[in-house]
Design a protein around this motif. Structure first.
Motif, PDB file in Angstrom:
ATOM      1  N   ASN A  12      32.046  -8.627 -27.136  1.00  0.00           N
ATOM      2  CA  ASN A  12      31.265  -7.398 -27.026  1.00  0.00           C
ATOM      3  C   ASN A  12      31.926  -6.379 -26.102  1.00  0.00           C
ATOM      4  N   CYS A  13      32.700  -6.844 -25.127  1.00  0.00           N
ATOM      5  CA  CYS A  13      33.473  -5.891 -24.311  1.00  0.00           C
ATOM      6  C   CYS A  13      34.487  -5.145 -25.169  1.00  0.00           C
ATOM      7  N   ILE A  14      35.162  -5.866 -26.045  1.00  0.00           N
ATOM      8  CA  ILE A  14      36.144  -5.231 -26.926  1.00  0.00           C
ATOM      9  C   ILE A  14      35.454  -4.286 -27.900  1.00  0.00           C
ATOM     10  N   ASN A  15      34.272  -4.687 -28.378  1.00  0.00           N
ATOM     11  CA  ASN A  15      33.553  -3.864 -29.350  1.00  0.00           C
ATOM     12  C   ASN A  15      32.953  -2.611 -28.742  1.00  0.00           C
ATOM     13  N   TYR A  16      32.457  -2.715 -27.504  1.00  0.00           N
ATOM     14  CA  TYR A  16      31.649  -1.636 -26.940  1.00  0.00           C
ATOM     15  C   TYR A  16      32.224  -1.035 -25.664  1.00  0.00           C
ATOM     16  N   TYR A  17      33.492  -1.268 -25.395  1.00  0.00           N
ATOM     17  CA  TYR A  17      34.093  -0.729 -24.179  1.00  0.00           C
ATOM     18  C   TYR A  17      33.954   0.783 -24.112  1.00  0.00           C
ATOM     19  N   TRP A  18      33.887   1.425 -25.279  1.00  0.00           N
ATOM     20  CA  TRP A  18      33.895   2.880 -25.333  1.00  0.00           C
ATOM     21  C   TRP A  18      32.642   3.513 -24.738  1.00  0.00           C
ATOM     22  N   ILE A  19      31.575   2.726 -24.574  1.00  0.00           N
ATOM     23  CA  ILE A  19      30.374   3.290 -23.944  1.00  0.00           C
ATOM     24  C   ILE A  19      30.691   3.718 -22.511  1.00  0.00           C
TER      25      ILE A  19
END
Length: 656
Positions: free
Chosen positions: A185-192
């Motif tokens: 989930n860090c890789i998926n949502y780092y952009w937040i």
């Protein structure tokens, strides 16, 4: 131990502690201030202060778990009484000190237990081995979603995770799954994280919220692992019924992220094939959740081949290879079936990109991408220059054949009713171009005196018609949790007093279909919800016009992920899309998922073309609502049934 014996075993000092705590809560409750909403009342710290000395008593300290749960339970009881017994116009009533002291002690205690549990798990060799395998699986899977390149490998990437759940105990599997879920989930949502660069809320609060969000999504991974460990041990007459139905359960688990105030259906496993158009042509038949089922089943079957007795008992390497070949072929078979089916679909004459686009009934649509950076967008000093740039591009870079001009979400960065001059200019532009013009902006409605909200605020789209008077309005229906709205603020009105920097918007309820081209607007997040697309199609819609602003997330994978989700909806429902993003990616998508005129992110661009309207129906459009409701019920049934069956099986084994 019987209940009476348990009661007698409680030390006398503990009863004294509970009585004093109860009395203190009653007194503080009686002295609460008389004001609506959230209030600060420092006297509410008294019960906690009185509770602390009892930890010096050996018999109480030895029952520390009971001590903290007794305190938290009483504090929560009086917090609930505070909220429900003082109703201020439906707003509720609660003390901030009481809220903090109700949840923080127990929360810190649980965090301490969690750290301790992880410490002992990490010291264990099996747990470390499980973590390495699981992190390898989920870490790689995060690179399967567009624009990353590993899409087709999704049929195999989770095999190590299934091996962990097959070979290790439940504690090891849950430990490994949680931390690999954090990685995924860090890789998926780092952009937040990029939202921190915009003055929307305190950076520390956004970072903390991102941590909570990633942890929350990782709990979904943990729940899947927990249920799988139940399913593999739960048998009916010796048959592993639950084991083989697990892929459907996983699709149901994803469905729980698609409904309700916490809905965030961003990274379903089935979205991994977005870079390969041929592989997506089964969407009209099985939908996104059908793809999830295929991916989970493929990985599960391959992992199972390594656990079969025939494989384990085989001694030669060649023999082992022969034993697993049939199961290992499953991913290849699924891939080839999807590829062949998709190639056949796309080889049809009507499936060529933008087939019959030049027909007279099809509108010419212009998408105006001004690429206004998010840090500048809401600056009052720059308002005029932003509006001038956007309207200037729409005026100068669209040709006279345009039928619909599309501006981005909040292209007018203000409440539109406060900008009569801008409203006039929008109408003049629509008249001059003899075209419809749709733009995003904010709107509001003043509520009656005494209401909890002084205003209802809307994230909206406004349609200006040529030679028209006034505008038509569409209000965004799905609001991003904690960014645009605090979840459940309609159920618990006191949440309207909470200010975390969110937009505090009110969702819309209507799905319009605008003439003359039978099209429906979707704002940002709306376009990824299949039920909203299907609802519009039932009303006669033949085209989706999606306006969004992905500028919040900087130069990251987020705009590509968002576009991928919209493409899935287009193919799933044979629904053409004109997608207008403030900072990109703006694009036209036909009903088979072909892209045309894709813009780069953070570039100024105006793209225009005729877009063919929807000409065919799909099976999933007709049955999608039913399928997704059944998946939700199946999720609940599977969870309960596998748990109960597993317990029954253990009792029978113990008796045997």
């Amino acid at each position: 131990m019987k209940f009476k014996e348990k009661i007698k075993s409680v030390p006398r000092a503990f009863w004294i502690y509970a009585a004093i705590l109860l009395l203190a809560e009653i007194v503080v409750f009686a002295l609460r201030p008389d004001e609506p909403g959230l209030y600060t009342h420092n006297l509410q710290i008294i019960p906690f202060v009185l509770a602390l000395p009892f930890l010096a008593v050996k018999s109480v300290r030895a029952n520390f778990t009971h001590w903290i749960y007794t305190y938290s339970a009483l504090a929560f009881l009086f917090l609930a009484l505070d909220y429900t017994t003082a109703d201020y116009n439906g707003a509720g009533h609660a003390g901030l000190v009481q809220i903090a002291l109700t949840f923080l002690p127990a929360g810190l205690f649980w965090i301490a237990l969690f750290i301790r549990w992880n410490y002992f798990r990490f010291k264990e060799p099996d747990s470390r081995a499980a973590l390495i395998l699981s992190a390898f699986a989920w870490g790689l899977y995060a690179f399967a979603f567009p624009p990353m390149p590993l899409g087709p490998a999704a049929l195999l990437l989770l095999v190590p995770w299934f091996l962990v759940m097959n070979r290790y105990g439940r504690p090891q599997a849950i430990f490994a799954t949680f931390w690999s879920g954090i990685l995924y989930n860090c890789i998926n949502y780092y952009w937040i994280y990029n939202v921190m660069h915009v003055d929307a809320a305190p950076s520390g609060l956004i970072l903390f919220g991102l941590f909570l969000l990633i942890s929350y999504f990782s709990v979904y991974n943990v729940l899947a692992a927990y249920v799988y460990t139940l399913a593999k041990d739960a048998t009916i007459k010796g048959k592993k019924v639950f084991f083989w139905l697990f892929p459907i359960f996983y699709a149901g688990l994803e469905m729980t992220r698609t409904r309700g105030d916490f809905s965030f259906p961003w990274s379903h496993l089935g979205y991994a094939f977005g870079n390969h158009l041929e592989l997506l042509q089964a969407l009209p038949w099985i939908g996104i959740f059908g793809y999830t089922i295929l991916i989970v089943a493929s990985n599960q079957i391959v992992a199972y081949s390594f656990e079969r007795k025939a494989f384990l008992q085989e001694t030669s390497i060649l023999g082992k290879v022969k034993k697993i070949i049939p199961n290992i072929c499953v991913p290849a078979i699924i891939f080839l079936v999807l590829l062949i089916q998709g190639s056949i679909v796309l080889s049809a004459p009507e499936a060529v990109p933008f087939y019959n686009a030049e027909k007279e009934e099809n509108p010419s649509i212009a998408l105006v991408q001004p690429s206004i950076t998010q840090g500048m967008k809401w600056s009052k000093d720059r308002f005029d220059s932003i509006v001038n740039k956007t309207l200037g591009m729409a005026k100068d870079s669209t040709n006279d054949s345009v039928n619909i001009i599309v501006l981005a979400e909040t292209a007018i960065p203000d409440y539109i009713r406060r900008q009569p001059d801008v409203t006039r200019r929008l109408q003049v532009l629509a008249n001059r171009k003899d075209s419809y013009l749709v733009t995003g902006a904010l709107d509001y409605k003043r509520n009656p005196a005494g209401s909890i909200r002084k205003y209802d605020i809307y994230n909206a789209a406004f349609l200006f018609s040529p030679k028209g008077q006034g505008f038509q309005r569409y209000i965004k229906k799905h609001l991003v949790p904690f960014s645009e709205r605090i979840p459940f603020d309609d159920i618990f009105p006191i949440l309207n007093y909470v200010d975390l920097g969110e937009g505090d918007f009110v969702p819309g309820t209507e799905t319009p279909v605008y003439a003359p081209y039978s099209w429906t607007p979707y704002i940002c997040y709306d376009a990824i919800f299949g039920d909203l697309v299907r609802a519009a199609i039932r009303e006669g819609s033949r085209l989706m016009v999606n306006i969004t602003n992905d500028g919040w997330f900087g130069k990251s994978t987020a705009p590509y992920q968002h576009l991928n989700l919209v493409r899935y909806r287009a193919i799933e429902n044979a629904m053409p899309v004109a997608r207008m993003a403030n900072s990109g990616i703006s694009v036209f998508i036909d009903q088979y998922g072909h892209f045309d005129m894709n813009t780069e992110i953070f570039t100024d661009a105006v793209i225009q073309r005729k877009v063919p309207l929807k000409t065919r129906d799909t099976l999933y459009t007709k049955i999608g609502d039913t399928v997704e409701t059944v998946l939700l019920w199946f999720f609940l049934f599977f969870f309960i049934a596998s748990f109960v069956t597993c317990k029954i099986n253990k009792k029978f084994k113990a008796k045997a």
